[in-house]
Design an enzyme around this catalytic site. Structure first.
Site: not given
Length: 892
Positions: A461, A535
Site C-alpha cells: 500500500d 487489488e
C-alpha cells in the site's frame, strides 16, 4: 533446498518418515519415533513431525529439552511445518474453529509465552562427511535452536518469518540417538517481520507463532553445493535461441584448502570447472552460457505450453543437486499514460488475477493447494498475487507446471511497511534492515528458477524509501533474481517524491472493496477499467447454502438478510466491511424485496455473478484500447484464509457459486460480451493467434422470451485483443428488465461461446464525487424486479451419466427447457448419492445457465472418484424459477 531425492525420501513430500529404532531405545520410550539422518551424500531429509509444548510450567530450558530421551509424556505430536495453533487444532484441542464464533473461545494468553518443539532422531556419523541442520524459513517470530544440549543460535539470529538458517552439526552428532529442540517466541505483526492477515479474517490467536516451513538435515562431503540456478536469456523476438548461464555457490566445509571439480549438464550440454577453495570459503561458480537452439519456450497457460528443462550439478564425490527451470522472458514498461504493462516472451500480457490467502493457521495442505490452483486454471485466471503470503515450494511447482504467473511481495499495514509511517509505534531498526535483507535473499533463492514469477512488490500500500529499495534490490542481485521489481502496488502519493531507483509503479489501488453495480467497471474512474488495478473487487460474496451450513448456525444464516446492518463475525473486523447492508439494499432495489432465505440466496448469487463477470469483461475488452488501456487487474480476493462472506471467487469449502461462474464466464479465452457503457458487443481473444470466420448473434428478449431484436455479424477475433462487432440498443418497448443473449460460432457453425445478460432499461448510477478508499456509493439502482415474477419453468434432463477417467469422474448432464417460459439462472450441483452432501472440489464447464423454451445445453463436471465415498453420483438441479430436483448420473 532440495537435493536429488533418494527412494526413501518420502518425508520431502510431506509424508511421515519412520526409520528403524534400536530396540534398546524403543524400550526406553515406546512413544518415541526415530528419525534417520541422511546416509548418503547429497541427501536431504525433512523432519516429518514434532513434539510441541508450551513453556508455561516447564522448569528446564534447551540444554535439557534437546537431550535425547527427554520425557515427552505431556507433549503433543504435531505435523511438520506446524504453527502452535495448527498443532493444537491437529490435536483437537478446540471445537471447530471455522464454525460460528468458536475461534473467539481460544485464549490468546496461551500464546504470550514461548512454545517448544523437539524431535529425537537417529544418526550414524561418517568420517569426512558433514551434516547440516537447515531451517528453510524463519521461526515465527524468533527462535532458539538447540541440538544435543548445545545452543546453535538464539533470538538475535533466528529472527523473522522468511530468513533461511543453516548450522553445521557434524561435531555434535552422536552414533544412535540425537535430539533437536526449537523454542518459538510470541509473535506480534506490528513488532516483527512476520505473517499476518489484517482485515482478511480474524487474526490467528497465536499470531502464527511457531515453525511454518521445513526443517531439514542434509549430508554432504567436504564441499557443499548451494543454490544452483539456471538463468536463461531468450533471443527475442524470434525465440530461436536461448543462452543459459549456470551459477551456484560452493562451500568448503573443512579447515584445509581444497581443489575440486564442479560439473553439470542441461540435457546433452555438459560443463565443468576446476576450482580452489580456501578453508571455510564460499565461492560463486559461474559457467559459460549454454547455448540452446530452437528452445522449448515456457508460456503462461493462455499463450502456450509449459515445458521445462533440468539442470544437474555436482561436486566431485561430495554433493549434487537438480533444479527444474523454464526458458522464458518477463518484462514490464509504462504506457504513455503511465500505466504498468507486463510482457512475457515479448508479448503483451494482460494480467487477470486474484489475490491469494494462505491458510489462517499456515497449515501445509498440498492436496488443497492443488485443488485451488486447478480452480484458478479452470476459471481462466492467469496470475496470482501473493501479498506477504509466499507459501512454499508446492505452490511454485504447481504454478510452474500449470502456467500460472505469480506476483509475490511483502504485506501491507504491519511492521513490513512501518517505514511508510511518519510516527510509527515500532519504527524499523538496524536489525529489521538485516532481517528484511535476509528475507529477500531467502525468497529470491526459492523463486530464481521458477518461470512462473512475473514480478515482485517491495511495498503493497506504500512506497519505501530509496534506502529500503536498495536494500531489497541488492539482495535480489546477490542471487540473480531477475524479474520486474515494483516499488508498490499502489499509486504514489503526490506529496512523495519518487525515489531515484524504481520510480513509479504504474499501479492503482483505488478500490472498490465493497458492493458496486456491474456498470461501474466500465466508467474508467477510480477502480474502473483502465490502468493496472492491483487489488479491487465488489466485496460481499455470499456462499451457497451447502457451504454456509458448514460454518454458520441456522440463526446466523438468517441474520444475513433479516439483520443486514448487524456486524457479523464472518465478515471483517474493520467496520466498513463488517455487515451486508450495502449488498442487501442493492438486492432489494434491483431485484425486489427479499421474501425468505431461499430468495435471498438466489439473489445474492445473481449479484455475485453479475458483478464478477462485468469486472473481468471490462478489463478484458480494453486491454488493447488506444486510450486508457486496462493493462491488468487483480480481483480482491481469489480465496479465503478462513470461512468468510466476502472477497473470494470460490468459498473456503471449495464451493463454486455465482461468484465463480460469473468470473469464469468473463474470463473465457474466446468470448463475446456485452458492454455496459456503450452497449457494444465485443469479441475478446486472449490467445496469440487471430481467429477468423466467427459469427456473433445478439438477441434481445423480453421476460416472456419474446424476441425484440436480433442481429448477426461476422467477426475476426484479433490476437491478444478485442474487437467490437455491433451494438445492442435498449429496447424501446420494455420498461425494466430484459435479456440479451450472445452466441458465437465458428466457421463450421459450432457454438464456441454463449452468454446471457439480465439487463435493465434504467441504469445503475454511482456517485464518484463521494468515493472513499473502499467504496463508491450507488445513488440510483437499475430495475430488474420483473425477474422475481418469472413464471415457473421445468427442465427435463437426458443423458445424465458419469464415466471414470483415471482417478477422476466426469459427469455429463443435458438440460432442456420444455416449459413455455424462460428458465433463468439454472444451477447444477453434484451430490454423494441421492440427497447427499455436495461434492467439492468439482469443475463444471458452465453453470447458472439460462435457457429459452425448447433450448438445451450440455454441461460437464470433473471431480475425484474418491470424493463420492462409494455412492452413485447424483446431479441436483435448481434455479431462479424452477423447483429443486435430483437425477442419478450412474457410472458406466
Amino acid at each position: 533446498m532440495f537435493r536429488r531425492k533418494a527412494p526413501w525420501l518420502a518425508a520431502a513430500l510431506g509424508l511421515a518418515l519412520l526409520a528403524p529404532v534400536p530396540a534398546a531405545i524403543a524400550q526406553q520410550d515406546e512413544r518415541a519415533v526415530g528419525f534417520s539422518a541422511p546416509t548418503a551424500l547429497g541427501q536431504t531429509a525433512t523432519v516429518p513431525d514434532w513434539r510441541m509444548r508450551s513453556s508455561a510450567g516447564l522448569t528446564v530450558e534447551g540444554d535439557r529439552i534437546s537431550v535425547p530421551g527427554f520425557p515427552e509424556r505431556d507433549w503433543l505430536r504435531v505435523p511438520a511445518r506446524s504453527t502452535v495453533m495448527a498443532g493444537l487444532i491437529a490435536n483437537r484441542k478446540y471445537p471447530d474453529v471455522n464454525h460460528s464464533t468458536n475461534l473467539q473461545q481460544v485464549d490468546a494468553k496461551d500464546f504470550q509465552v514461548p512454545w517448544w518443539y523437539r524431535r529425537d532422531l537417529v544418526a550414524a556419523p561418517v568420517p569426512g562427511r558433514h551434516t547440516f541442520l537447515r531451517l528453510n524459513g524463519g521461526v515465527i517470530s524468533r527462535g532458539e535452536v538447540w541440538f544435543n544440549g548445545t545452543k546453535l543460535a538464539g533470538t538475535d539470529k533466528v529472527v523473522g518469518a522468511y530468513p533461511m538458517q543453516e548450522f553445521d552439526v557434524t561435531a555434535l552428532l552422536r552414533p544412535g540417538r540425537n535430539a533437536l529442540a526449537i523454542k518459538a517466541m510470541p509473535a506480534d505483526p506490528f513488532r516483527d517481520l512476520t505473517v499476518s492477515f489484517l482485515d482478511w479474517s480474524p487474526l490467528a490467536p497465536d499470531n502464527n507463532m511457531g515453525i511454518w516451513r521445513d526443517v531439514n538435515l542434509t549430508s554432504t562431503g567436504p564441499v557443499s553445493l548451494l543454490d544452483p540456478r539456471a538463468l536463461p536469456k531468450l533471443q527475442l523476438p524470434d525465440m530461436r535461441r536461448a543462452d543459459v548461464t549456470v551459477k551456484a555457490e560452493v562451500r568448503n566445509n573443512t579447515d584445509r584448502s581444497i581443489i575440486t571439480t564442479v560439473g553439470g549438464d542441461i540435457e546433452r550440454a555438459r560443463f565443468e570447472q576446476r576450482i580452489t577453495l580456501a578453508p571455510k570459503e564460499t565461492k560463486t561458480v559461474e559457467f559459460a552460457p549454454v547455448r540452446i537452439d530452437n528452445p522449448r519456450v515456457w508460456w503462461p497457460a493462455q499463450f502456450g505450453e509449459q515445458p521445462r528443462y533440468t539442470l544437474n550439478l555436482h561436486v566431485a564425490g561430495s554433493d549434487s543437486a537438480s533444479r527444474k527451470f523454464g526458458i522464458r522472458d518477463v518484462g514490464s514498461f509504462l504506457t504513455p499514460e503511465g500505466y504498468r504493462k507486463f510482457t512475457v516472451n515479448g508479448k503483451d500480457f494482460g494480467v487477470r488475477g486474484g489475490g491469494w490467502a494462505s491458510d489462517l493457521f499456515l497449515r501445509t495442505q498440498p492436496g488443497r493447494l492443488a485443488d485451488q490452483l486447478r480452480y484458478v486454471k479452470d476459471l481462466g485466471l492467469n496470475t496470482i498475487r501473493l501479498e506477504g503470503k509466499e507459501e512454499d515450494h508446492e505452490l511454485l511447482e504447481l504454478a510452474d507446471s500449470m502456467g500460472i504467473m505469480l506476483m509475490p511481495g511483502w504485506e501491507c499495514c504491519t511492521k513490513w511497511e512501518a517505514w511508510a509511517k511518519k510516527n510509527p509505534t515500532h519504527p524499523w531498526t538496524e536489525e529489521d534492515n538485516r532481517v528484511a535483507a535476509e528475507s529477500a535473499t531467502a525468497e529470491a533463492r526459492r523463486f530464481v528458477n521458477s518461470p512462473s514469477i512475473l514480478a515482485f512488490f517491495i511495498g503493497s500500500d506504500n512506497y519505501a524509501t530509496a534506502a529500503i529499495e536498495k536494500l531489497y534490490l541488492d539482495a535480489f542481485h546477490k542471487v540473480d533474481f531477475r524479474v520486474p521489481v515494483m516499488p508498490s502496488a499502489a499509486r504514489r502519493p503526490s506529496s512523495q517524491q519518487p525515489p531515484p531507483i524504481l520510480g513509479e509503479a504504474g499501479m492503482k489501488m483505488d478500490g472498490p472493496y465493497w458492493w458496486i453495480p456491474p456498470n461501474y467497471w466500465y466508467e474508467k474512474k477510480n477502480g474502473g477499467n483502465y490502468g493496472f488495478a492491483s487489488e479491487t473487487g465488489p466485496g460481499p460474496m455470499v456462499p451457497e447454502l451447502d457451504s454456509l451450513k458448514k460454518f454458520l448456525t441456522e440463526a446466523e444464516i438468517d441474520d444475513l438478510w433479516r439483520k443486514p446492518d448487524q456486524a457479523h463475525y464472518h465478515l471483517a473486523k474493520k467496520q466498513v466491511f463488517s455487515n451486508l447492508g450495502d449488498l442487501v439494499r442493492a438486492i432489494t432495489n434491483r431485484y425486489g424485496p427479499i421474501k425468505d432465505r431461499e430468495d435471498f440466496l438466489w439473489k445474492a448469487q445473481l449479484s455475485n455473478y453479475e458483478a464478477n463477470r462485468a469486472q473481468f469483461e471490462a478489463y478484458g475488452r480494453d486491454f488493447s484500447a488506444a486510450e486508457k488501456p486496462s493493462t491488468g487487474v487483480i480481483y480482491w480476493m481469489l480465496n479465503n484464509a478462513w470461512p468468510t462472506l466476502y472477497w473470494h471467487l470460490y468459498d473456503y469449502e471449495l464451493g463454486t457459486n455465482g461468484s465463480y461462474f460469473g468470473a469464469k464466464t468473463g474470463l473465457r479465452p474466446l468470448h463475446a460480451q456485452y458492454s455496459y457503457d456503450d452497449r457494444s458487443i465485443a469479441v475478446v481473444n486472449t490467445g496469440l493467434n487471430e481467429v477468423a470466420g466467427l459469427t456473433v448473434e445478439a438477441t434481445a428478449l423480453d421476460l416472456a422470451g419474446t424476441v425484440l431484436s436480433s442481429e448477426t455479424k461476422q467477426v475476426t477475433a484479433r490476437a491478444n485483443a478485442s474487437v467490437r462487432a455491433m451494438t445492442a440498443a435498449k429496447p424501446a418497448s420494455v420498461n425494466g428488465a430484459y435479456f440479451v443473449r450472445l452466441v458465437m460460432k465458428d466457421a463450421s457453425g459450432k457454438a464456441l461461446d454463449r452468454n446471457v445478460y439480465a439487463l435493465s432499461t434504467k441504469d445503475d448510477k454511482v456517485d464518484h464525487s463521494k468515493v472513499t478508499w473502499w467504496h463508491s456509493p450507488t445513488v440510483e439502482y437499475g430495475d430488474m424486479k420483473g425477474l422475481q415474477d418469472l413464471p415457473a419453468a421445468e427442465l427435463s434432463t437426458k443423458d445424465a451419466r458419469s464415466r471414470v477417467r483415471g482417478d477422476k469422474v466426469v459427469t455429463e448432464v443435458t438440460l432442456r427447457n420444455d416449459s413455455k417460459t424462460v428458465a433463468f439462472f439454472q444451477r447444477a450441483s453434484l451430490r454423494k448419492g441421492a440427497g447427499g452432501e455436495q461434492v467439492t472440489p468439482a469443475t463444471w464447464t458452465d453453470n447458472y445457465v439460462t435457457l429459452w423454451p425448447g433450448e438445451q445445453t450440455t454441461i460437464t463436471a470433473e471431480y475425484r472418484i474418491s470424493d463420492l465415498g462409494g455412492k452413485v453420483p447424483h446431479v441436483r438441479l435448481s434455479g431462479w424459477n424452477a423447483q429443486q430436483r435430483e437425477v442419478a448420473a450412474p457410472l458406466f
